[in-house]
Design a protein around this motif. Structure first.
Motif, PDB file in Angstrom:
ATOM      1  N   GLN A   1      43.899  56.551  49.155  1.00  0.00           N
ATOM      2  CA  GLN A   1      45.252  56.052  49.260  1.00  0.00           C
ATOM      3  C   GLN A   1      45.296  57.015  51.004  1.00  0.00           C
ATOM      4  N   HIS A   2      44.824  58.061  50.722  1.00  0.00           N
ATOM      5  CA  HIS A   2      44.925  58.437  51.694  1.00  0.00           C
ATOM      6  C   HIS A   2      44.093  58.151  53.495  1.00  0.00           C
TER       7      HIS A   2
ATOM      8  N   VAL B   1      50.735  50.980  48.403  1.00  0.00           N
ATOM      9  CA  VAL B   1      50.841  52.674  49.535  1.00  0.00           C
ATOM     10  C   VAL B   1      50.517  52.660  49.993  1.00  0.00           C
TER      11      VAL B   1
ATOM     12  N   ARG C   1      45.434  54.951  54.310  1.00  0.00           N
ATOM     13  CA  ARG C   1      47.076  54.999  54.581  1.00  0.00           C
ATOM     14  C   ARG C   1      46.288  55.428  56.124  1.00  0.00           C
TER      15      ARG C   1
ATOM     16  N   ASN D   1      55.160  58.483  36.378  1.00  0.00           N
ATOM     17  CA  ASN D   1      54.041  59.241  36.213  1.00  0.00           C
ATOM     18  C   ASN D   1      53.789  60.015  34.523  1.00  0.00           C
TER      19      ASN D   1
ATOM     20  N   GLY E   1      51.465  53.226  39.852  1.00  0.00           N
ATOM     21  CA  GLY E   1      51.512  53.947  40.973  1.00  0.00           C
ATOM     22  C   GLY E   1      52.606  54.073  41.456  1.00  0.00           C
TER      23      GLY E   1
ATOM     24  N   SER F   1      38.646  60.181  42.517  1.00  0.00           N
ATOM     25  CA  SER F   1      40.826  60.641  42.933  1.00  0.00           C
ATOM     26  C   SER F   1      41.001  59.165  44.097  1.00  0.00           C
ATOM     27  N   VAL F   2      42.537  58.808  43.065  1.00  0.00           N
ATOM     28  CA  VAL F   2      42.717  57.712  43.778  1.00  0.00           C
ATOM     29  C   VAL F   2      43.770  58.204  45.123  1.00  0.00           C
ATOM     30  N   ALA F   3      43.747  59.741  45.486  1.00  0.00           N
ATOM     31  CA  ALA F   3      44.627  60.141  45.796  1.00  0.00           C
ATOM     32  C   ALA F   3      43.830  60.395  47.403  1.00  0.00           C
ATOM     33  N   HIS F   4      42.586  60.524  47.652  1.00  0.00           N
ATOM     34  CA  HIS F   4      41.452  60.066  48.259  1.00  0.00           C
ATOM     35  C   HIS F   4      40.988  58.709  48.391  1.00  0.00           C
TER      36      HIS F   4
END
Lengths: 443, 443
Positions: B38-39, B85, B42, A87, A84, B33-36
């Motif tokens: 993480q959103h 996050v 949050r 990169n 995390g 999707s880690v971004a999904h």
């Protein structure tokens, strides 16, 4: 630059030297501090290193807590936390084939590879030691050879699982409602001596296809295993001649299995005590050795050598009568390395403890950044290494010094990258992304 | 406010509705999707929710990939990425007692608790389904009762391991060189019917002492298990009467084991389709149901009911002759819930599929934010719930709508926190940090 170095940062609590935590600058709680490891990961990435690495054994060594930080964070979990905040850098975790199930481990590494964008590596170990066995329903440690036979089948199963989704198995066809194509999923259907695993993995094929496979045992079984499976090898070598012999042997074994020997990267460990002057580096080394508690260390040495602590005397050499490696069912290559080192240099137990306390059998080296770079270049050009496993005696300082002072010298000499050119760990090591092995059979 | 709600966000790829991924707004790759995620984490933290939660089963369901996103990320790994996050919200991962070793799992949750600063929770499952068993060297699923007996011993061992380090075992005494006190380490020394685990954990005692223990099975064995171990319970309840009966039953069972019933928090699931108007909410629900592929869903329903797909007809009710729950060795409470729902409301297979596709047996609810808040308050005040497991049909939108429009209403009514007052997951749920159970015996 034609042939370039590969550098891995081996991270460990307050440093590799067992007494590092006692220095005024050190955090004695570093072992369980995610902030400590995140700082180290950022430093290693600033140095453009190929990868960082975490060792592991699922055991709390008896009596060790009195001597050095013995708490850990489980490596696949900790690496995810490091993914995390970075990169580029590769993330290599140790995990045992003896005390895990292939399905569970394949999932975790597949997940880490997704989450890190293709930066996962697995250091495959069979886990020596009766104390570990006794945490997993066993009364005895499985025999060395059997552990390796099991490890080979474990990796075969894991590869089937990582290859069980074709790259194009997900259709994501919103219009028709077909999310995926069941015909592009290949159940492992594995029935072997140690494992039966029927299904496909529940993690879709990850950016690298599979994690980088790493290995670190140097016994005969270990070298045969590495020749067949490993893409990077960590090894402890004390002398140039030993390192050259190991390098030539392992590349030949890999070639004998039909592999291109260039696809197996060999990285000896080095524990560099770095100082602005040689005297400063030597002073650091001496200060660390002075902080070792020899009675504790003697107890652990006796355990490794299958002796009673009473058989060892701090100011005498090892006893003449020690078992042969083939009588040892634990960490064979480590046993031989210790005995060979002690005999070769006629070390007293106290001296041996100092050498092992510094690098646990890895090559220790004290010097200026220039001298460390020379040592690295020498072995690299002498057919002893494709790169190095950097094991700073004190952390974070030793890694900061390496990155800020040694790496620039290696870069100026054209031996090391100045920017990341690849995106995945495999790309850093110059290795191809594997095609799904089952594609040919099914499509 | 005296008694306040607990809210958990149950996260799942593009949403809980099986067809959510087909909406134009949805990411069909959300599952990996880690971004999904993480959103979502949050957003849930913005809403001051107690915790978020990931389900898990170590299997790729046969034939399911054609119907809905079936890839996953392993929950302990994914939660670690979410810890990075967020700062407050609890992090609950499902893990199986049938297909893990206690030592490995105790390490991972201990590590996550360290890394997250005391926010780890473990949803204890025994894992139903033959397909999972066949990924772990088994030909048959272990019997339901035996899975629960094993689970109980597994948790006993895990607690011994989490308690094996006293809070003050680490001395960090640089002067003397004693890092820890071996006398404050208590090996598990467990010898039981299913497990033998000798040593102490290699992870030091974590901020919460142990992770929050969560449970979700509602069979008789499951309820007895929850009464003994669980600190939070997720449950699927379709009607207020059923939820009240479950709530009273479980609190009584907990009291019968000598526990304060207030230390077990019960959270029924709710799948809220939220719209600015009721018509908008209903339109969303209808659009989602229209996107289900009924032939695929029918196949899975048949599997759950131990029938051939040919026994089911989309526009007829379930066959009259179905096995009793006690003949089922799989997910008993799920089986009963489906059959009861179908019979009570005389649903056709197609209607039943719509209801299950929306929430897999959990209560679905379409309405305005005010109506959703009313539904929550009603059950909360009627002795049916200590809080709710929020399962948005579409993600991220459904969680954003809940946090931005429903949570403020609950806050205005004094039912829910406006700021985090605690630091750990246990503190969010109003539960004490456990004292090491071995302290009394050893010190």
């Amino acid at each position: 630059m034609s042939r370039t170095l590969h550098l891995n940062a081996f991270l460990m609590e307050a440093g590799h030297h067992e007494a590092a935590w006692r220095l005024p600058e050190s955090d004695p709680y570093a072992a369980t501090s995610v902030a400590h490891f995140q700082h180290l990961a950022r430093v290693a990435e600033r140095g453009k290193l190929d990868s960082l690495f975490l060792a592991d054994s699922p055991v709390l060594w008896h009596g060790r807590i009195g001597r050095r930080p013995a708490a850990t964070l489980e490596p696949t979990v900790l690496l995810t936390a490091l993914a995390g905040v970075t990169n580029h850098i590769g993330l290599i975790a140790t995990a045992s084939t003896t005390y895990n199930e292939p399905y569970n481990l394949a999932r975790r590494f597949g997940s880490l590879d997704h989450i890190s964008g293709g930066r996962a590596g697995w250091n495959i170990v069979t886990t020596a030691g009766l104390d570990a066995a006794r945490n997993f329903n066993l009364d005895d440690l499985p025999a060395h050879r059997q552990r390796y036979a099991r490890a080979a089948e474990f990796v075969d199963v894991a590869i089937k699982l990582w290859d069980s989704w074709d790259d194009d198995a997900i259709l994501a066809d919103k219009e028709s409602g077909a999310w995926g194509d069941d015909d592009r999923i290949h159940p492992a259907a594995h029935v072997g001596e140690f494992y039966r695993v029927a299904g496909a993995l529940d993690v879709s094929r990850s950016p690298q296809g599979r994690p980088l496979l790493v290995q670190a045992g140097s016994s005969e079984d270990g070298k045969d295993f590495a020749a067949r499976y490993a893409e990077a090898v960590f090894t402890a070598q004390q002398t140039l001649a030993d390192a050259q012999a190991f390098y030539a042997d392992l590349k030949a074994r890999a070639a004998a299995t039909g592999r291109d020997p260039g696809t197996i990267k060999i990285l000896p460990g080095i524990v560099p005590a770095i100082g602005a002057t040689e005297a400063e580096a030597l002073a650091l080394e001496e200060e660390l050795d002075r902080l070792i508690r020899p009675e504790y260390a003697k107890r652990q040495l006796a355990e490794t050598l299958r002796l009673s602590p009473d058989d060892l005397h701090l100011d005498r050499e090892l006893p003449a009568d020690l078992p042969d490696e083939d009588e040892i069912e634990g960490a064979k290559s480590r046993y031989t390395l210790i005995v060979t080192l002690a005999r070769r240099e006629r070390l007293t137990v106290r001296q041996l403890i100092g050498r092992l306390g510094g690098g646990r059998g890895h090559r220790t080296f004290a010097g200026t950044p220039e001298q460390v770079a020379d040592a690295i270049e020498h072995w690299f050009n002498a057919g002893a290494a494709d790169g190095f496993n950097i094991m700073p005696p004190v952390l974070p300082r030793g890694l900061e010094d390496f990155v800020d002072h040694v790496v620039p010298i290696l870069q100026r000499r054209g031996l090391f990258r100045t920017e990341y050119t690849g995106r995945t760990l495999r790309e850093h090591y110059g290795l191809a992304r594997p095609a799904g092995q089952l594609v040919g059979a099914y499509r």
